[in-house]
Design an enzyme around this catalytic site. Structure first.
Site, short mmCIF file in Angstrom:
data_model
loop_
_atom_site.label_atom_id
_atom_site.label_comp_id
_atom_site.label_asym_id
_atom_site.label_seq_id
_atom_site.Cartn_x
_atom_site.Cartn_y
_atom_site.Cartn_z
N ARG A 152 21.27 5.04 12.16
CA ARG A 152 20.93 4.02 13.16
C ARG A 152 21.03 2.61 12.60
O ARG A 152 21.50 1.69 13.26
CB ARG A 152 19.51 4.27 13.69
CG ARG A 152 19.30 5.61 14.38
CD ARG A 152 17.87 5.71 14.87
NE ARG A 152 17.56 6.98 15.49
CZ ARG A 152 16.99 8.01 14.86
NH1 ARG A 152 16.65 7.90 13.59
NH2 ARG A 152 16.75 9.14 15.50
N ARG A 234 14.01 2.89 1.21
CA ARG A 234 12.77 3.39 0.63
C ARG A 234 12.75 3.13 -0.87
O ARG A 234 13.79 3.15 -1.54
CB ARG A 234 12.62 4.90 0.87
CG ARG A 234 12.16 5.26 2.29
CD ARG A 234 10.71 4.82 2.51
NE ARG A 234 10.19 5.24 3.80
CZ ARG A 234 10.25 4.53 4.92
NH1 ARG A 234 10.88 3.36 4.92
NH2 ARG A 234 9.71 4.97 6.03
N GLU A 263 3.25 1.07 -3.38
CA GLU A 263 2.97 0.05 -2.39
C GLU A 263 1.50 0.08 -1.99
O GLU A 263 0.94 1.17 -1.84
CB GLU A 263 3.87 0.24 -1.16
CG GLU A 263 5.33 0.03 -1.45
CD GLU A 263 6.22 0.15 -0.22
OE1 GLU A 263 7.38 -0.29 -0.28
OE2 GLU A 263 5.76 0.71 0.80
N HIS A 282 8.03 -4.81 1.97
CA HIS A 282 8.40 -3.69 2.84
C HIS A 282 8.31 -4.13 4.31
O HIS A 282 7.70 -3.46 5.15
CB HIS A 282 7.53 -2.46 2.59
CG HIS A 282 8.20 -1.19 3.01
ND1 HIS A 282 7.91 0.03 2.45
CD2 HIS A 282 9.17 -0.94 3.94
CE1 HIS A 282 8.65 0.97 3.01
NE2 HIS A 282 9.43 0.40 3.91
#
Length: 322
Positions: A152, A234, A263, A282
């Site tokens: 996508r 990622r 994170e 992020h």
């Protein structure tokens, strides 16, 4: 009795819009997302909107009322999908709700790196006008870029890079070559063999056993010294230690990194001491517009599940749909 929804992230206007139209749903936000705390409460909920906290087998075993786990996003590496499948619980994602957003962020990284945005801003504030000659910027037009992943996000990024007159290459063994050609790009069979010719490499694939650590020391040493690595997917797909070493040794020119292995990333991350890297928290998929869309889609997946009309295109483990 009202159906109850646990929300593991801030409650956005999109979530409120969908649930606010239903008198049979009540929802609340959880901010303490340790496994032990979720374990104590998950059995009281019919649905959950997941952020990035781990959704483990132990939690799933205790989710005796759960009808659906709805991810507020498209990545699901923190979710134990086999455990959900075993329990017969669908895991849904938000489709293309943030695809444009992430694609724009990857393009932003490329432009900012090529145009020396951070260095120029810092030096001009010091009165160093000659920085434009001492550290010349690059055009991205006619530069070669390799996109790892034609899903996508990758599809939308390719469209934007073609519009920027870049020479776009795509590696995705799970996509028909014709689809890549139709998008104006060139499919690549051996992406590692293509690295020496690339000016940019953009990571836009899911994190799994196949992709974890796929860009490491050997891959970066195969690239041009003027090349850039961009990761908006990622943490861990690009080996952080190898990247830090490569940037220190000027093996590549720089990097744009949005996700990290740990994170929130802390200030002592060695990457943050380097001048040839651009970082973000992020946030590639996080804008005002995308947050609304993701909340709306995540909540709608839950409503559709309750109403027995869940869209299978949004379901990761389709085998539970029977």
């Amino acid at each position: 009795m009202k159906k109850r929804v646990m929300i593991q992230m801030p409650i956005t206007a999109g979530i409120e819009r969908v649930f606010g139209e239903r008198g049979d749903i009540e929802y609340e936000r959880f901010t303490e997302l340790s496994e032990n705390n979720i374990l104590q409460h998950i059995g009281n909920y019919d649905a959950v909107i997941l952020g990035v906290a781990a959704f483990t087998p132990r939690i799933i075993e205790n989710a005796t009322r759960l009808k659906i786990a709805s991810r507020h996003g498209v990545g699901y590496d923190s979710v134990d999908v086999p455990a959900l499948t075993k329990a017969g619980i669908p895991l849904t994602v938000v489709g293309t709700a943030n695809s444009v957003t992430v694609a724009e962020h990857a393009l932003f990284f490329m432009l900012a790196l090529a145009k020396r945005a951070v260095q120029y801003d810092r030096e001009v504030r010091k009165g160093n006008w000659n920085i434009r000659f001492d550290l010349p910027a690059y055009d991205i037009a006619e530069k070669k870029v390799l996109i790892l992943g034609f899903g996508r996000i990758g599809r939308r990024l390719v469209k934007r890079l073609v519009a920027m007159e870049m020479d776009v290459y795509v590696y995705d063994p799970y996509v028909l070559r014709d689809a890549i050609f139709t998008a104006g790009a060139t499919p690549v069979v051996d992406w590692r063999a293509a690295l020496p010719d690339m000016d940019f490499v953009s990571v836009n694939c899911p994190k799994n056993e196949e992709t974890t650590g796929m860009i490491g020391t050997a891959e970066m040493e195969a690239m041009k010294k003027t090349a850039f690595v961009v990761n908006t997917a990622r943490g861990g797909i690009v080996d952080e230690a190898a990247l830090c070493d490569a940037l220190k040794r000027n093996v590549i020119a720089g990097a744009g990194i949005d996700p990290f292995v740990v994170e929130p990333a802390t200030a002592d991350n060695p990457l943050f001491a380097l001048d040839n890297i651009l970082v973000s928290p992020h946030s590639a998929g996080v804008t005002q517009e995308s947050m609304y869309r993701m909340g709306e889609w995540a909540a709608q997946n839950i409503v559709d599940c309750f109403d027995g009309k869940l869209n299978p295109d949004n379901v990761i483990n389709k085998e539970v749909l029977g």
